[in-house]
Motif scaffolding. Sequence first.
Motif, PDB file in Angstrom:
ATOM      1  N   GLU A   1      -4.816 -18.586  -0.839  1.00 53.53           N
ATOM      2  CA  GLU A   1      -5.008 -17.822   0.399  1.00 53.53           C
ATOM      3  C   GLU A   1      -4.058 -18.295   1.480  1.00 53.53           C
ATOM      4  N   VAL A   2      -3.832 -19.616   1.568  1.00 57.47           N
ATOM      5  CA  VAL A   2      -2.868 -20.128   2.541  1.00 57.47           C
ATOM      6  C   VAL A   2      -1.460 -19.677   2.180  1.00 57.47           C
ATOM      7  N   ALA A   3      -1.131 -19.679   0.886  1.00 60.40           N
ATOM      8  CA  ALA A   3       0.203 -19.266   0.454  1.00 60.40           C
ATOM      9  C   ALA A   3       0.458 -17.793   0.765  1.00 60.40           C
ATOM     10  N   LEU A   4      -0.526 -16.949   0.545  1.00 57.73           N
ATOM     11  CA  LEU A   4      -0.350 -15.527   0.818  1.00 57.73           C
ATOM     12  C   LEU A   4      -0.411 -15.227   2.307  1.00 57.73           C
ATOM     13  N   GLY A   5      -1.305 -15.936   3.031  1.00 56.62           N
ATOM     14  CA  GLY A   5      -1.383 -15.704   4.470  1.00 56.62           C
ATOM     15  C   GLY A   5      -1.734 -14.260   4.777  1.00 56.62           C
ATOM     16  N   GLY A   6      -0.909 -13.617   5.607  1.00 58.39           N
ATOM     17  CA  GLY A   6      -1.153 -12.223   5.978  1.00 58.39           C
ATOM     18  C   GLY A   6      -0.939 -11.250   4.845  1.00 58.39           C
ATOM     19  N   HIS A   7      -0.245 -11.669   3.774  1.00 55.23           N
ATOM     20  CA  HIS A   7      -0.017 -10.764   2.640  1.00 55.23           C
ATOM     21  C   HIS A   7      -1.302 -10.432   1.898  1.00 55.23           C
ATOM     22  N   LEU A   8      -2.369 -11.193   2.151  1.00 56.66           N
ATOM     23  CA  LEU A   8      -3.644 -10.853   1.512  1.00 56.66           C
ATOM     24  C   LEU A   8      -4.105  -9.455   1.898  1.00 56.66           C
ATOM     25  N   GLN A   9      -3.726  -9.009   3.106  1.00 59.07           N
ATOM     26  CA  GLN A   9      -4.126  -7.692   3.575  1.00 59.07           C
ATOM     27  C   GLN A   9      -3.060  -6.629   3.319  1.00 59.07           C
ATOM     28  N   ASP A  10      -1.987  -6.990   2.595  1.00 60.33           N
ATOM     29  CA  ASP A  10      -1.001  -5.974   2.208  1.00 60.33           C
ATOM     30  C   ASP A  10      -1.652  -4.963   1.284  1.00 60.33           C
ATOM     31  N   LEU A  11      -1.299  -3.685   1.502  1.00 58.17           N
ATOM     32  CA  LEU A  11      -1.891  -2.597   0.724  1.00 58.17           C
ATOM     33  C   LEU A  11      -0.980  -2.249  -0.454  1.00 58.17           C
ATOM     34  N   VAL A  12      -1.549  -2.243  -1.637  1.00 60.54           N
ATOM     35  CA  VAL A  12      -0.828  -1.866  -2.855  1.00 60.54           C
ATOM     36  C   VAL A  12      -0.994  -0.366  -3.045  1.00 60.54           C
ATOM     37  N   VAL A  13       0.129   0.358  -3.146  1.00 59.59           N
ATOM     38  CA  VAL A  13       0.101   1.811  -3.346  1.00 59.59           C
ATOM     39  C   VAL A  13       0.874   2.148  -4.616  1.00 59.59           C
ATOM     40  N   GLU A  14       0.627   3.369  -5.081  1.00 58.23           N
ATOM     41  CA  GLU A  14       1.254   3.772  -6.341  1.00 58.23           C
ATOM     42  C   GLU A  14       2.752   3.977  -6.194  1.00 58.23           C
ATOM     43  N   SER A  15       3.156   4.616  -5.103  1.00 60.73           N
ATOM     44  CA  SER A  15       4.573   4.986  -4.989  1.00 60.73           C
ATOM     45  C   SER A  15       5.001   4.965  -3.533  1.00 60.73           C
ATOM     46  N   TRP A  16       6.314   5.149  -3.356  1.00 60.42           N
ATOM     47  CA  TRP A  16       6.890   5.183  -2.014  1.00 60.42           C
ATOM     48  C   TRP A  16       6.340   6.330  -1.185  1.00 60.42           C
ATOM     49  N   PRO A  17       6.206   7.564  -1.711  1.00 62.85           N
ATOM     50  CA  PRO A  17       5.631   8.646  -0.896  1.00 62.85           C
ATOM     51  C   PRO A  17       4.216   8.332  -0.409  1.00 62.85           C
ATOM     52  N   ASP A  18       3.451   7.643  -1.220  1.00 66.06           N
ATOM     53  CA  ASP A  18       2.108   7.268  -0.771  1.00 66.06           C
ATOM     54  C   ASP A  18       2.186   6.338   0.438  1.00 66.06           C
ATOM     55  N   ALA A  19       3.147   5.428   0.442  1.00 65.72           N
ATOM     56  CA  ALA A  19       3.317   4.534   1.584  1.00 65.72           C
ATOM     57  C   ALA A  19       3.774   5.311   2.807  1.00 65.72           C
ATOM     58  N   GLU A  20       4.695   6.277   2.622  1.00 67.83           N
ATOM     59  CA  GLU A  20       5.151   7.092   3.748  1.00 67.83           C
ATOM     60  C   GLU A  20       3.995   7.882   4.358  1.00 67.83           C
ATOM     61  N   ALA A  21       3.164   8.473   3.491  1.00 66.66           N
ATOM     62  CA  ALA A  21       2.030   9.254   3.999  1.00 66.66           C
ATOM     63  C   ALA A  21       1.053   8.364   4.773  1.00 66.66           C
ATOM     64  N   ALA A  22       0.829   7.162   4.288  1.00 70.48           N
ATOM     65  CA  ALA A  22      -0.093   6.256   4.978  1.00 70.48           C
ATOM     66  C   ALA A  22       0.480   5.820   6.319  1.00 70.48           C
ATOM     67  N   ILE A  23       1.801   5.536   6.375  1.00 75.14           N
ATOM     68  CA  ILE A  23       2.421   5.137   7.642  1.00 75.14           C
ATOM     69  C   ILE A  23       2.375   6.279   8.639  1.00 75.14           C
ATOM     70  N   ALA A  24       2.634   7.502   8.183  1.00 76.47           N
ATOM     71  CA  ALA A  24       2.531   8.657   9.073  1.00 76.47           C
ATOM     72  C   ALA A  24       1.107   8.821   9.585  1.00 76.47           C
ATOM     73  N   TYR A  25       0.158   8.608   8.732  1.00 77.13           N
ATOM     74  CA  TYR A  25      -1.256   8.717   9.141  1.00 77.13           C
ATOM     75  C   TYR A  25      -1.588   7.690  10.225  1.00 77.13           C
ATOM     76  N   LEU A  26      -1.085   6.472  10.079  1.00 78.23           N
ATOM     77  CA  LEU A  26      -1.344   5.454  11.095  1.00 78.23           C
ATOM     78  C   LEU A  26      -0.625   5.763  12.396  1.00 78.23           C
ATOM     79  N   ARG A  27       0.598   6.288  12.302  1.00 73.31           N
ATOM     80  CA  ARG A  27       1.367   6.578  13.506  1.00 73.31           C
ATOM     81  C   ARG A  27       0.757   7.735  14.282  1.00 73.31           C
ATOM     82  N   GLN A  28       0.272   8.745  13.584  1.00 73.82           N
ATOM     83  CA  GLN A  28      -0.285   9.923  14.265  1.00 73.82           C
ATOM     84  C   GLN A  28      -1.526   9.563  15.084  1.00 73.82           C
ATOM     85  N   GLY A  29      -2.380   8.799  14.533  1.00 75.04           N
ATOM     86  CA  GLY A  29      -3.628   8.474  15.247  1.00 75.04           C
ATOM     87  C   GLY A  29      -3.590   7.174  16.001  1.00 75.04           C
ATOM     88  N   GLN A  30      -2.399   6.502  16.029  1.00 77.24           N
ATOM     89  CA  GLN A  30      -2.297   5.180  16.669  1.00 77.24           C
ATOM     90  C   GLN A  30      -3.414   4.262  16.167  1.00 77.24           C
TER      91      GLN A  30
END
Length: 757
Positions: free
Chosen positions: A593-622
Amino acid sequence: MLLNCPQLTGRANAAILPPELPFPSPDGAMRLKHLELQGYKTFATRTEFAFDAGITAIVGPNGSGKSNVADAIRWVLGEQTYRLLRAKRTEDMIFAGSDLRPRVGMASASLILDNADGWLPVDFNEVAITRRAYRSGENEYLLNGSRVRLRDITELLAKSGLAQRTYTVIGQGLVDAVLSQRPEDRRLLFEEASGITLYQSKRAEAVSRLDETRSNLLRVNDIVNEIAPRLQRLEREAERAERHSLLDRQLDGLLRTWYGYRWRQDQIGLQRTGDALNRREISLSRRRQALDDLDKKVAGLRARQAQVREELIQWHRESAGLHRSMEEVQRDLAVWQERARLLAHRGDELLAEKAELAGRLQAAGEAVLAAEEDLADCHAAWQEREALVTDAQAGLDAHEKVRHDLSAQLARAQARSLDLQAQIADRRNRLAQLAEQRGTHEKDRADHQAVVTANEVRAGELAAAHRRLQEQQAGLRAEAERLASEAGRVDASLAMAQARRAELEAELGAARQDADRVRSRYELLGRLRAEGEGLHAGVRAVLQAASDGRQAAGAGRARREARPQSVGPRLVGVLGTVAQHINVPPDYEVAVEVALGGHLQDLVVESWPDAEAAIAYLRQGQRGRATFLPLDTVRPRSRLELPADGGVIGLASELVQSEARLAPVVDMLLGRTAVVRDLKAARRAFDRLRGGFQIVTLAGEVLHSSGTVTGGEGKGQAQGQLLAREREWRDLPALIDQATARTTETQHSLEALRETE
């Protein structure tokens, strides 16, 4: 009103204005009505001075207490300077005692003023001002019986013109001092007497407050100038505070939902416990009924045992009585047999004596016959002698002696004959008595023999009955011992059954508690996991949207309780956080847990478009920020080559477990992290490693390839919680199954025991 007349005493101590004196203010005239003193200086008892119209002076010799009256008025009006009161401390105001009176513990003075015309700004026709002092040094003030502050009294009197320095009370020597003062000082006296001192004091107080306000403004400006450079940071902190308040409100709502859920669960548990309690009470009533039946049965057996014992005791008593009767009969039989033997022996002796007496009787008869023959011979001889008397007169004397002798012999023979006849009669009577006694004895012997025979028969019957009773007694004893043994076995079996039942019930309660505790813990962890407890806002928002997308698509398993639908697009392809997809052994949780640090909360997604859609979702609603790890773009670096060292445990990516398709993510995050035992091993490995890397100890210290080292522990901080919570959430279903199986097994055992009971 003059308190001391100089014409009478030669000395002017103090003076008070007359009872009615036009006051310099437009409020009217003051009127002093009463002065009450108790325990003040020389006034030990309660003393009242009534100032009616026409009083101009209080006169008296020196030392009579006139000045104490003036001091009392000055004291009750709030005077604090003890020098003016001719004292040094508060205790000097209290009566100190005398030869005839003990000292008192309190001094009290009350001044009653007439306020009918409203010259005092209070709604009372009479105003009573009271001051009390105690030996502890405490002073208290009362206005018409209500406790007030000295300041309240001072302000009230100042508004009416009766202040401490308006010189309504003029002390000794003050007139001379006024006349000798400079005009400027005398002006102050006139100002005070005119009543403007109150307003001057208010003006001075207002000026002081204005100065203090200016000083405060300067300080405020200094503070503003000091805070101005930090406004941006303070704005950010204010924004964070607002977010914290919003999160608190959200948390409050969630806690209310959670508490409602827990309340519902507790209600269900309470109902379940109540049902179980009812079932246990019913079972307990059945067990108690069975126990009562067994008690009744045991009581019946014990009563039967007691009855049998009573019968056995009665039979023992009868047997003892029969034994005693038999012994008495045997003793009587022995006595009668002995008596019969003695009687038989006596009969033989009597028969022998009879034979002897018969022989003696025959001998006596022969002697009598011989005596009779001798008597006949003697008589014949006498006749011959009588015939020869005449012939033998000469030989009479000689024969007279012979005659006397013969007469004596005859008398003796007759006496002996009579004795023999009496003896013969006695012997005959004795023989008749013996014959009669023998018949009686023979009859008694026959009767006794019959009694002995009957007693022997009765003894035989009693012996047979005794043997039968002994046999019955032995049988009853065996039955009683069997019943006692059976009762003991029943009691022991019942006690064992009750103990076993109590043990099983305790085990069942403990098993149910464990199952409920584990189930509640699993539900809590699942709820926290679903709500994203401890995750960043952006991560929670993405996971929520992904969960809503899975619910809409019907691809995921049903959640345990309904959640409100999020507004916006539903994200797909989100697998979860890194912490949710790696399985770490408990010994390495802190290090990983110390080695991973903040990476423990990194989100694993299937593909790049899934990451783009999630980032857009976060940006739209702040909704915040998040780090995404697309499986199709993650490129791990080469793994770190570890040196051979006993303190090096292994590569972090090799110590954790995950799905095969997540191997690039694990290698990317932990492929260059070495796990060692302590800082000494980390320092040794640091010198032998090359490239970018980090070394983590089991205690959580981190040594970076740049040479920096991080370690320590703060209050309230705990490492390894997120991974430990994920591991506990994964392990809890097995524990729930074990607890459920244990509960079911214990329930079956308890039901089997109840059926056997």
